[in-house]
Design an enzyme around this catalytic site. Structure first.
Site, PDB file in Angstrom:
ATOM      1  CE1 TYR A 145      -4.346  -2.320   4.909  1.00 27.63           C
ATOM      2  CE2 TYR A 145      -3.513  -0.144   4.343  1.00 27.63           C
ATOM      3  CZ  TYR A 145      -4.042  -1.365   3.958  1.00 27.63           C
ATOM      4  OH  TYR A 145      -4.264  -1.637   2.629  1.00 27.63           O
ATOM      5  CB  SER A 151      -0.892   0.012   1.244  1.00 21.25           C
ATOM      6  OG  SER A 151      -1.592   1.232   1.336  1.00 21.25           O
TER       7      SER A 151
END
Ligand code: NDP
Length: 245
Positions: free
Chosen positions: A154, A141
């Site tokens: 995350y 990401s």
């Protein structure tokens, strides 16, 4: 199976980026093995792809279970004679400020986003070595590249995966293995629907609605990395909306 382009196993193929990747690869001739927990969605996708002439298998796979991931990889290799690529895409985002102490959410992200990928490596690495060929693709990401608030754990899991893949690359310079980390920015999928905090969920869903690109954009990047000749490795690719800061 020499007449087909590649045998590709995809985790998290029941929605979003995994689903779009399965569609694109199957339509371009790859055999695709679909793994996720929601098998009804996998079966519906498989039926659609088979109608279009695709070769597809469906596997109920929870990536937090090492046994499930082993079974997914072994069954795919057995059915199709080999496995060329594992797209370790399954992931969750339990976005929240650290002060919320959503320890359960932290654990869940570590289990799926990090341990799930490690299970994929544990299952496929011996096979790739035995075959003399194999490709790990992970979906990390941009939130691991540009650190922002509310995404600490995350982003941490995504950067841990990036680190593992780079180490794997360095340990595999004999030419057997290729590794690719794909870093998407905002992509229009179901990812944000599972955020617990309603205000944060709405905030991210609003950002998604305004900014996000289609999952097919990430699928194209994955296909690009896979399509390279065996001696060419696409290490890192970032795909974000042009307007994302
Ligand atoms: P979706 O929520 O649409 O898809 C997530 C997929 O992961 C689903 O197929 C889901 O399947 C699967 N999954 C979740 N938990 C498990 C589990 N325990 N075992 C097996 N599969 C699981 O989101 P995206 O398509 O966006 O997410 C795909 C990847 O892209 C993730 O790794 C995400 O972190 C990453 N990403 C997404 C971005 C975005 O903006 N959307 C940005 C950057 C990265 P099921 O529930 O059926 O098991």
């Amino acid at each position: 199976m020499d007449d087909v382009e590649k045998v590709v196993a995809i985790t998290g193929a029941s929605s979003g980026i995994g689903e779009a990747t399965a569609r694109l690869l199957a339509r371009s001739g790859a055999v695709v093995a679909l793994g996720a927990r929601r098998t009804q969605r996998l079966e519906a996708l498989a039926a659609e792809l088979r109608d279009q002439g695709g070769t597809v298998s469906v596997h109920r796979t929870d990536v937090t279970s090492r046994a499930d991931v082993d079974e997914f990889i072994q069954a795919t290799a057995k059915e199709f004679g080999r496995l060329d690529v594992l797209v370790a895409n399954a992931g969750i985002a339990r976005t929240a400020p650290l002060a919320d102490l959503d320890v359960e959410g932290w654990d869940a992200m570590i289990e799926v986003n990090l341990r799930g990928v490690l299970h994929g490596i544990a299952a496929a690495l011996p096979l790739f070595r035995a075959q003399g060929r194999g490709h790990f693709v992970t979906v990390v990401s941009t939130s691991g590249l540009k650190i922002v608030s509310n995404q600490a754990v995350y982003a941490g899991t995504k950067n841990a995966v990036r680190t593992v893949l780079e180490a794997l690359r360095q340990e595999s310079t004999e030419g057997v293995l290729r590794t690719t980390s794909i870093s998407p920015g905002y992509v229009r999928t179901e990812l944000a629907d599972h955020i617990d905090d309603p205000a944060l969920r709405e905030h991210i869903q609003r950002n998604m609605a305004e900014l996000a690109i289609a999952p097919e954009a990430v699928a194209r990047a994955i296909a690009f990395a896979i399509d390279q000749p065996d001696d060419v490795e696409i290490g890192d690719l970032t795909i974000r909306p042009t307007r994302q800061g």
